[in-house]
Enzyme design. Structure first.
Site, PDB file in Angstrom:
ATOM      1  N   LYS A  35       0.856  -1.190   0.000  1.00 36.38           N
ATOM      2  CA  LYS A  35       0.000   0.000   0.000  1.00 36.38           C
ATOM      3  C   LYS A  35       0.888   1.235   0.000  1.00 36.38           C
ATOM      4  O   LYS A  35       2.037   1.153   0.426  1.00 36.38           O
ATOM      5  CB  LYS A  35      -0.899  -0.003   1.257  1.00 36.38           C
ATOM      6  CG  LYS A  35      -2.104   0.896   1.167  1.00 36.38           C
ATOM      7  CD  LYS A  35      -3.284   0.251   0.475  1.00 36.38           C
ATOM      8  CE  LYS A  35      -4.403   1.231   0.230  1.00 36.38           C
ATOM      9  NZ  LYS A  35      -5.613   0.561  -0.278  1.00 36.38           N
ATOM     10  N   ASP A  57      -7.135   4.481  -4.418  1.00 39.77           N
ATOM     11  CA  ASP A  57      -7.783   4.354  -3.105  1.00 39.77           C
ATOM     12  C   ASP A  57      -8.372   5.745  -2.832  1.00 39.77           C
ATOM     13  O   ASP A  57      -8.581   6.522  -3.792  1.00 39.77           O
ATOM     14  CB  ASP A  57      -6.764   3.938  -2.029  1.00 39.77           C
ATOM     15  CG  ASP A  57      -7.427   3.546  -0.703  1.00 39.77           C
ATOM     16  OD1 ASP A  57      -8.011   2.461  -0.618  1.00 39.77           O
ATOM     17  OD2 ASP A  57      -7.391   4.345   0.260  1.00 39.77           O
TER      18      ASP A  57
HETATM   19  P1  NDP Z   1     -13.101   7.941  -2.589  1.00 43.18           P
HETATM   20  O1  NDP Z   1     -11.996   8.911  -2.408  1.00 43.18           O
HETATM   21  O2  NDP Z   1     -13.679   7.750  -3.935  1.00 43.18           O
HETATM   22  O3  NDP Z   1     -14.306   8.270  -1.583  1.00 43.18           O
HETATM   23  C1  NDP Z   1     -14.098   8.336  -0.215  1.00 43.18           C
HETATM   24  C2  NDP Z   1     -15.396   8.734   0.456  1.00 43.18           C
HETATM   25  O4  NDP Z   1     -15.245   8.611   1.856  1.00 43.18           O
HETATM   26  C3  NDP Z   1     -15.787  10.170   0.192  1.00 43.18           C
HETATM   27  O5  NDP Z   1     -17.178  10.288   0.241  1.00 43.18           O
HETATM   28  C4  NDP Z   1     -15.137  10.906   1.355  1.00 43.18           C
HETATM   29  O6  NDP Z   1     -15.744  12.143   1.672  1.00 43.18           O
HETATM   30  C5  NDP Z   1     -15.355   9.907   2.469  1.00 43.18           C
HETATM   31  N1  NDP Z   1     -14.290  10.052   3.467  1.00 43.18           N
HETATM   32  C6  NDP Z   1     -12.951   9.912   3.282  1.00 43.18           C
HETATM   33  N2  NDP Z   1     -12.290  10.137   4.415  1.00 43.18           N
HETATM   34  C7  NDP Z   1     -13.214  10.439   5.336  1.00 43.18           C
HETATM   35  C8  NDP Z   1     -13.158  10.762   6.705  1.00 43.18           C
HETATM   36  N3  NDP Z   1     -11.986  10.838   7.368  1.00 43.18           N
HETATM   37  N4  NDP Z   1     -14.336  10.987   7.351  1.00 43.18           N
HETATM   38  C9  NDP Z   1     -15.533  10.909   6.690  1.00 43.18           C
HETATM   39  N5  NDP Z   1     -15.644  10.616   5.391  1.00 43.18           N
HETATM   40  C10 NDP Z   1     -14.513  10.376   4.728  1.00 43.18           C
HETATM   41  O7  NDP Z   1     -12.522   6.562  -2.011  1.00 43.18           O
HETATM   42  P2  NDP Z   1     -13.036   5.077  -2.271  1.00 43.18           P
HETATM   43  O8  NDP Z   1     -14.509   5.061  -2.445  1.00 43.18           O
HETATM   44  O9  NDP Z   1     -12.164   4.480  -3.299  1.00 43.18           O
HETATM   45  O10 NDP Z   1     -12.641   4.379  -0.896  1.00 43.18           O
HETATM   46  C11 NDP Z   1     -13.556   4.279   0.213  1.00 43.18           C
HETATM   47  C12 NDP Z   1     -13.084   3.178   1.134  1.00 43.18           C
HETATM   48  O11 NDP Z   1     -13.051   1.921   0.417  1.00 43.18           O
HETATM   49  C13 NDP Z   1     -11.677   3.343   1.712  1.00 43.18           C
HETATM   50  O12 NDP Z   1     -11.638   2.784   3.004  1.00 43.18           O
HETATM   51  C14 NDP Z   1     -10.827   2.504   0.780  1.00 43.18           C
HETATM   52  O13 NDP Z   1      -9.609   2.086   1.384  1.00 43.18           O
HETATM   53  C15 NDP Z   1     -11.771   1.333   0.537  1.00 43.18           C
HETATM   54  N6  NDP Z   1     -11.483   0.534  -0.637  1.00 43.18           N
HETATM   55  C16 NDP Z   1     -11.459   1.102  -1.885  1.00 43.18           C
HETATM   56  C17 NDP Z   1     -11.220   0.323  -2.997  1.00 43.18           C
HETATM   57  C18 NDP Z   1     -11.300   0.877  -4.372  1.00 43.18           C
HETATM   58  O14 NDP Z   1     -11.238   0.080  -5.329  1.00 43.18           O
HETATM   59  N7  NDP Z   1     -11.445   2.169  -4.576  1.00 43.18           N
HETATM   60  C19 NDP Z   1     -10.891  -1.115  -2.870  1.00 43.18           C
HETATM   61  C20 NDP Z   1     -11.029  -1.629  -1.529  1.00 43.18           C
HETATM   62  C21 NDP Z   1     -11.298  -0.818  -0.465  1.00 43.18           C
HETATM   63  P3  NDP Z   1     -15.050  13.530   1.213  1.00 43.18           P
HETATM   64  O15 NDP Z   1     -15.307  13.616  -0.262  1.00 43.18           O
HETATM   65  O16 NDP Z   1     -15.723  14.577   2.004  1.00 43.18           O
HETATM   66  O17 NDP Z   1     -13.586  13.395   1.537  1.00 43.18           O
END
Ligand code: NDP
Length: 449
Positions: free
Chosen positions: A130, A170
């Site tokens: 990562k 991510d």
């Molecule tokens: P994105 O950046 O596309 O979206 C993240 C979302 O989570 C946004 O809505 C963001 O809000 C919110 N968010 C992020 N940090 C915080 C925080 N500290 N508190 C509250 N809300 C938060 O990321 P992904 O959708 O790709 O990833 C989401 C999760 O899924 C993560 O845990 C990631 O590790 C996991 N994941 C992702 C994969 C992928 O293929 N993308 C694969 C496996 C797991 P805001 O816009 O306000 O920041």
């Protein structure tokens, strides 16, 4: 002599905490795994003698580097980049890159550690890694994002490659960032290889990769429900986040007849009791992927409620899909969810439930799918992207989707095999053990390396 004493969680964790001071997220991720694998290790002395758990919790290497770049005003900015190459026993290191101000060595190590087991569960040959940077993409212009990504890759390219380490996206790293990163990698390495996944379809990306984590999470829930002769149709679902994972979780749930009533971002959550439709979801995609706006705009557009600064776990539901970030469900949230009737929780995000919340879910015997199983669809399709790149082929959306479905079903079966106790399936135990056994056996076969 000493090796004949059973390993205890307390002894193991106190050593780990000492060796990794000030890394609470990493401690948390290790503790969750150690708790379920230590009883197994105590039954296999060869694992204990080979110090497999001690070796598995020490990354192969942690690479930390400076990222210097210039903003639109010409000011010099400095961030810290990092790549943790955790374990490559069953394949090249594989795992995403996160750009977020909260990124630290602890966060990247927890994610890299989880990735080892998740990747093993996919049945594909991928090790765990990562990376990321404490860079905040919010409010930055496209040109600033490009310059940052290029500066980041100027250093990272030395350590990655299609047979060495294959990063992906991510939080904060989506299609735009991957394109800038891959463009720079291609230039610096002077070769076009599958050293990064999540690429655009025109330049080596796989169909369904964008959708894979969200779709995969719902497929996993379908498998859990099917085991008790139930289905998604008609279920009220609470989803957190509004990024990649949340969007495609919502899309698949709507398609299967589920009613999604919430989404969130870091400013709060929206509650739409009518449920999202494909049209409303298109608005969210445009808002988040195009305009990069706030989820509160949804409430104004569709007359839903916006609750500022809160998470959606107080909204009654049948199924919950935490899909935003780590530790977004604490013990009070877990209790509230169960009291309000939730009987299934599927972790689309990585480690969204803290250790107390997990204990509550497991003790209540609801369907609880840990992230390393439930969100493995993303990395699984990344693995399929690597295969397609190596063969210089491109599979159709149906082909990739059907492979994704069977991989999620296989992950579910492995969890059942290792987590069943009577008529209850402990998916946490099942996922940890199935992933651990595969990697541990490979490490044993290599001898002391
Ligand atoms: P994105 O950046 O596309 O979206 C993240 C979302 O989570 C946004 O809505 C963001 O809000 C919110 N968010 C992020 N940090 C915080 C925080 N500290 N508190 C509250 N809300 C938060 O990321 P992904 O959708 O790709 O990833 C989401 C999760 O899924 C993560 O845990 C990631 O590790 C996991 N994941 C992702 C994969 C992928 O293929 N993308 C694969 C496996 C797991 P805001 O816009 O306000 O920041």
């Amino acid at each position: 002599m000493e090796l004949t004493h059973p390993l205890t969680l307390d002894d193991f964790m106190s050593g780990l905490v000492k060796r990794n001071e000030g890394q609470p997220e990493f401690h948390q991720a290790v503790k969750e795994v150690a708790e379920t694998v230590i009883p197994y290790i105590n039954k296999r002395p060869e694992l204990r003698e080979a110090q497999i758990l001690e070796r598995l919790t020490e990354p192969d290497r942690v690479i930390s580097f400076r990222v210097s770049w210039q903003d639109d005003e010409g000011h010099v900015r400095v961030n810290r980049g990092c790549r943790v190459q955790f374990n490559n026993s069953i394949g090249p290191y594989k795992g995403g890159l996160r750009f977020h101000p909260t990124v630290s060595e602890s966060v990247i190590k927890f994610l890299g550690f989880e990735q080892i087991f998740k990747n093993a569960l996919t049945t594909l040959p991928m090790g765990g890694g990562k990376g990321g940077a404490n860079f905040n993409p919010k409010g930055k212009s496209d040109r600033e994002i490009m310059r940052f990504c290029q500066a980041f890759m100027t250093e990272l390219h030395r350590y990655i490659g299609p047979n060495t380490d294959v990063p992906a996206g991510d939080i904060g790293v989506g299609a735009r960032e991957i394109s800038y990163l891959f463009g720079m990698y291609k230039r610096l390495s002077n070769e076009f290889t599958g050293a990064i996944t999540g690429k655009g379809i025109e330049f080596g990306g796989s169909r369904i990769r964008t959708e894979a984590t969200g779709y995969g999470s719902v497929y996993f829930m379908q498998n859990m429900l099917a085991a008790r002769r139930d289905a998604v149709e008609g279920k009220t679902c609470v989803v957190s986040g509004s990024g990649n994972v949340a969007q495609y979780t919502t899309e698949k749930l709507i398609e299967l007849g589920g009613k999604v009533v919430t989404l969130s971002d870091s400013s709060g959550f929206i509650h739409d009791p009518e449920g999202l439709t494909h049209e409303k979801l298109s608005f969210v995609k445009e808002l988040k992927n195009g305009k990069r706006g706030r989820i509160s705009d949804y409430a104004e557009e569709f007359r839903a409620t916006f609750v500022e600064g809160e998470r959606p776990w107080t909204v009654p539901c049948d199924l919950a899909f935490p899909s935003a970030t780590q530790n977004e469900i604490g013990s009070r949230d877990a209790t509230t969810l169960i009291e309000n009737g939730a009987f299934g929780v599927c972790e689309g995000a990585n480690m969204p439930s803290d250790l107390d919340a997990i204990e509550i879910f497991r003790n209540s015997r609801i369907l609880f799918a840990p992230g390393k199983a439930a969100n493995a669809g993303g990395v699984a399709v990344s693995g399929l992207e690597q295969s397609q790149n190596a063969m210089r082929l491109s599979w159709s959306p149906d082909e990739v989707d059907s492979r994704l479905k069977s991989i999620m079903a296989e992950i579910h079966d492995q969890c059942v095999e290792h987590g069943r106790s009577g008529d209850y399936v402990d998916y946490v135990k099942g996922a940890n053990l199935a992933g651990f056994i595969k990697v541990a056996n490979a490490m044993l076969a290599y001898g002391v390396t």
